[in-house]
Design a protein around this motif. Structure first.
Motif, PDB file in Angstrom:
ATOM      1  N   ARG A  78       4.415  -8.237 -14.057  1.00 56.12           N
ATOM      2  CA  ARG A  78       5.325  -7.377 -13.290  1.00 56.12           C
ATOM      3  C   ARG A  78       4.557  -6.655 -12.200  1.00 56.12           C
ATOM      4  O   ARG A  78       3.402  -6.293 -12.366  1.00 56.12           O
ATOM      5  N   ILE A  79       5.219  -6.418 -11.092  1.00 55.08           N
ATOM      6  CA  ILE A  79       4.617  -5.744  -9.952  1.00 55.08           C
ATOM      7  C   ILE A  79       5.042  -4.288  -9.982  1.00 55.08           C
ATOM      8  O   ILE A  79       6.224  -3.975 -10.088  1.00 55.08           O
ATOM      9  N   GLY A  80       4.075  -3.406  -9.904  1.00 52.40           N
ATOM     10  CA  GLY A  80       4.357  -1.979  -9.939  1.00 52.40           C
ATOM     11  C   GLY A  80       4.251  -1.370  -8.549  1.00 52.40           C
ATOM     12  O   GLY A  80       3.674  -1.955  -7.638  1.00 52.40           O
ATOM     13  N   ALA A  81       4.851  -0.178  -8.361  1.00 53.70           N
ATOM     14  CA  ALA A  81       4.776   0.536  -7.085  1.00 53.70           C
ATOM     15  C   ALA A  81       3.742   1.642  -7.213  1.00 53.70           C
ATOM     16  O   ALA A  81       3.633   2.290  -8.237  1.00 53.70           O
ATOM     17  N   ARG A  82       2.987   1.838  -6.175  1.00 52.29           N
ATOM     18  CA  ARG A  82       1.961   2.873  -6.180  1.00 52.29           C
ATOM     19  C   ARG A  82       2.582   4.162  -5.642  1.00 52.29           C
ATOM     20  O   ARG A  82       3.131   4.205  -4.553  1.00 52.29           O
ATOM     21  N   THR A  83       2.510   5.219  -6.402  1.00 48.34           N
ATOM     22  CA  THR A  83       2.998   6.536  -5.974  1.00 48.34           C
ATOM     23  C   THR A  83       1.803   7.464  -5.891  1.00 48.34           C
ATOM     24  O   THR A  83       0.662   7.012  -5.940  1.00 48.34           O
ATOM     25  N   ASN A  84       2.023   8.767  -5.832  1.00 48.92           N
ATOM     26  CA  ASN A  84       0.914   9.730  -5.776  1.00 48.92           C
ATOM     27  C   ASN A  84       0.106   9.711  -7.063  1.00 48.92           C
ATOM     28  O   ASN A  84      -1.064  10.011  -7.063  1.00 48.92           O
ATOM     29  N   GLY A  85       0.765   9.348  -8.159  1.00 50.34           N
ATOM     30  CA  GLY A  85       0.078   9.329  -9.450  1.00 50.34           C
ATOM     31  C   GLY A  85      -0.257   7.907  -9.859  1.00 50.34           C
ATOM     32  O   GLY A  85      -0.476   7.040  -9.028  1.00 50.34           O
ATOM     33  N   PRO A  86      -0.267   7.705 -11.152  1.00 54.94           N
ATOM     34  CA  PRO A  86      -0.560   6.353 -11.648  1.00 54.94           C
ATOM     35  C   PRO A  86       0.532   5.374 -11.243  1.00 54.94           C
ATOM     36  O   PRO A  86       1.616   5.761 -10.834  1.00 54.94           O
ATOM     37  N   THR A  87       0.244   4.115 -11.384  1.00 57.06           N
ATOM     38  CA  THR A  87       1.176   3.063 -11.010  1.00 57.06           C
ATOM     39  C   THR A  87       2.447   3.188 -11.833  1.00 57.06           C
ATOM     40  O   THR A  87       2.402   3.305 -13.048  1.00 57.06           O
ATOM     41  N   ALA A  88       3.590   3.176 -11.167  1.00 58.71           N
ATOM     42  CA  ALA A  88       4.881   3.200 -11.850  1.00 58.71           C
ATOM     43  C   ALA A  88       5.467   1.804 -11.778  1.00 58.71           C
ATOM     44  O   ALA A  88       5.481   1.200 -10.717  1.00 58.71           O
TER      45      ALA A  88
END
Length: 131
Positions: free
Chosen positions: A112-122
């Protein structure tokens, strides 16, 4: 497919190794005079060992010439990684062992591909309003 062969000093019993198909081998040992109960085959990790021990049945018999001796042997083979013994049989003084190397199973894994936010990968699961 055999990495190396453990050898006896006298080369007894003689043997053949033949390719019987893709990823398949047959080891044949000449063990005339040995019964099934006289033979033992073991495999520990990649070491295949064939042992033979005949019972001495000469008690009470008088030999004028004894050229067929009851002798024991041990023949060892180091198998390549993944080789398996499929079966063994005794036929007309020949011990046959069939070996195979199973084909590795193709395993497909979806990442699965996750999105990078300010914190850990969601992980992206469902619509953004439900995250």
């Amino acid at each position: 497919m055999l990495d190396r062969v453990g050898k006896n000093a006298d080369g007894y019993p003689p043997y053949n190794i033949e390719q019987t198909g893709d990823n398949r081998l047959r080891i044949t040992l000449a063990v005339a005079g040995f019964a099934m109960d006289d033979l033992q085959i073991t495999q520990e990790d990649n070491q295949l060992v064939i042992r033979g021990r005949q019972k001495d049945d000469s008690e009470g018999r008088i030999f004028l010439h004894r050229g067929i001796a009851a002798r024991q042997f041990q023949r060892a083979f180091v198998l390549a990684e993944g080789m398996e013994v499929e079966g063994a049989w005794l036929d007309n003084g020949l011990l046959h062992l069939d070996l195979k190397r199973p084909q590795p199973e193709a395993r497909v894994k979806t990442i699965r591909i996750g999105a990078r936010t300010n914190g850990p990968t969601a992980l992206m699961e469902g619509p953004p309003e439900r995250r």
